[in-house]
Design a protein around this motif. Structure first.
Motif, PDB file in Angstrom:
ATOM      1  N   ALA A  65       0.814  -1.218   0.000  1.00 62.94           N
ATOM      2  CA  ALA A  65       0.000   0.000   0.000  1.00 62.94           C
ATOM      3  C   ALA A  65       0.846   1.265   0.000  1.00 62.94           C
ATOM      4  O   ALA A  65       1.836   1.359   0.733  1.00 62.94           O
ATOM      5  CB  ALA A  65      -0.928   0.007   1.222  1.00 62.94           C
ATOM      6  N   ASP A  66       0.463   2.215  -0.850  1.00 64.18           N
ATOM      7  CA  ASP A  66       1.090   3.535  -0.918  1.00 64.18           C
ATOM      8  C   ASP A  66       2.579   3.472  -1.265  1.00 64.18           C
ATOM      9  O   ASP A  66       3.316   4.433  -1.024  1.00 64.18           O
ATOM     10  CB  ASP A  66       0.901   4.303   0.396  1.00 64.18           C
ATOM     11  N   GLY A  76       3.206   6.213  -3.845  1.00 66.24           N
ATOM     12  CA  GLY A  76       2.302   7.356  -3.829  1.00 66.24           C
ATOM     13  C   GLY A  76       3.050   8.681  -3.911  1.00 66.24           C
ATOM     14  O   GLY A  76       4.204   8.800  -3.485  1.00 66.24           O
ATOM     15  N   ASN A 113      -3.390  -1.223  -1.710  1.00 63.17           N
ATOM     16  CA  ASN A 113      -4.228  -0.041  -1.906  1.00 63.17           C
ATOM     17  C   ASN A 113      -3.364   1.200  -2.142  1.00 63.17           C
ATOM     18  O   ASN A 113      -2.386   1.435  -1.435  1.00 63.17           O
ATOM     19  CB  ASN A 113      -5.115   0.199  -0.678  1.00 63.17           C
ATOM     20  N   ASN A 114      -3.748   1.974  -3.150  1.00 64.86           N
ATOM     21  CA  ASN A 114      -3.087   3.259  -3.429  1.00 64.86           C
ATOM     22  C   ASN A 114      -1.591   3.122  -3.685  1.00 64.86           C
ATOM     23  O   ASN A 114      -0.821   4.037  -3.386  1.00 64.86           O
ATOM     24  CB  ASN A 114      -3.332   4.244  -2.281  1.00 64.86           C
ATOM     25  N   ALA A 173      -0.907   5.891  -5.863  1.00 61.47           N
ATOM     26  CA  ALA A 173      -1.870   6.984  -5.700  1.00 61.47           C
ATOM     27  C   ALA A 173      -1.222   8.350  -5.904  1.00 61.47           C
ATOM     28  O   ALA A 173      -0.128   8.622  -5.411  1.00 61.47           O
ATOM     29  CB  ALA A 173      -2.493   6.939  -4.308  1.00 61.47           C
ATOM     30  N   LYS A 174      -1.917   9.196  -6.668  1.00 63.78           N
ATOM     31  CA  LYS A 174      -1.489  10.571  -6.924  1.00 63.78           C
ATOM     32  C   LYS A 174      -0.134  10.638  -7.609  1.00 63.78           C
ATOM     33  O   LYS A 174       0.577  11.627  -7.507  1.00 63.78           O
ATOM     34  CB  LYS A 174      -1.499  11.402  -5.632  1.00 63.78           C
TER      35      LYS A 174
END
Length: 206
Positions: free
Chosen positions: A156-157, A160, A190-191, A194-195
């Motif tokens: 996760a992340d 990011g 997850n993510n 992200a971004k």
């Protein structure tokens, strides 16, 4: 007492860290034993460069959340030995002035928060890489375009807030054909991107 074959770790006691500055070189041995792991060297405000003595066979930075060079904010250059395989949790976290750094070709494991908020950007990832932890490369400046086939976990992340990361796809790099058969991706957390300017439509190279 260090027994033959025992894993040897090097750390610096907190009371000495303010008195060490400039360029430091970590020794290859303690007595007659090869040092194999970096322990706690966090929050050394006066250190600017880190090298390892010739002949070093360090395997990694411990994965206990209290090891590596976290928050040693004036470090601008770290030169890891080619024997490094494991970069533990938070090892280079918040190194805001880090400019000179290359991942050794044999690195397999990048722990949680390892490069979180460090001023660093990888143009390529080593084909040996298998695991990238939670927030491991969060808010960096990576520009790589290919993720090695051998990777099994991107947590996760992991990547990011990497605004320069425009395309990330899985594909063969030179010498990686065998890894495509050997390993399969198990986890994208997850993510994970992200971004970031990540093109999610392109995942598997033809």
């Amino acid at each position: 007492t260090i027994t033959p074959g025992q894993k040897v770790c090097i750390s610096i006691k907190p009371e000495y860290r303010n008195h060490i500055g400039g360029k430091i070189t970590l020794p290859a041995k303690s007595g007659t034993q090869q040092i194999t792991y970096v322990g706690d060297m966090t929050e050394m405000p006066n250190v600017t460069e880190v090298y390892f003595q010739n002949g070093s066979v360090y395997e990694g930075i411990r994965n206990d959340g209290h090891s590596g060079f976290e928050s040693s904010n004036n470090i601008s250059h770290i030169e890891l030995p080619g024997t490094m395989r494991y970069l533990g949790q938070g090892a280079f976290m918040a190194l805001g002035n880090l400019q000179g750094f290359t991942l050794p070709d044999g690195v397999e494991y990048i722990g949680d928060f390892c490069f979180n908020m460090a001023s660093i950007g990888f143009e390529t990832l080593p084909g040996s890489l298998r695991y990238i932890g939670v927030n491991a490369c969060f808010n960096n400046n990576h520009t790589f375009s290919q993720i090695p086939w051998g990777i099994t976990h991107i947590m996760a992340d992991a990547f990011g807030l990497n605004n320069n990361l425009q395309v990330a796809h899985f594909g063969h790099t030179e010498g990686q054909e065998a890894l495509a058969e050997e390993n399969n991706l198990i986890t994208i957390g997850n993510n994970a991107f992200a971004k970031s300017e990540y093109n999610s439509d392109e995942k598997i190279a033809e």
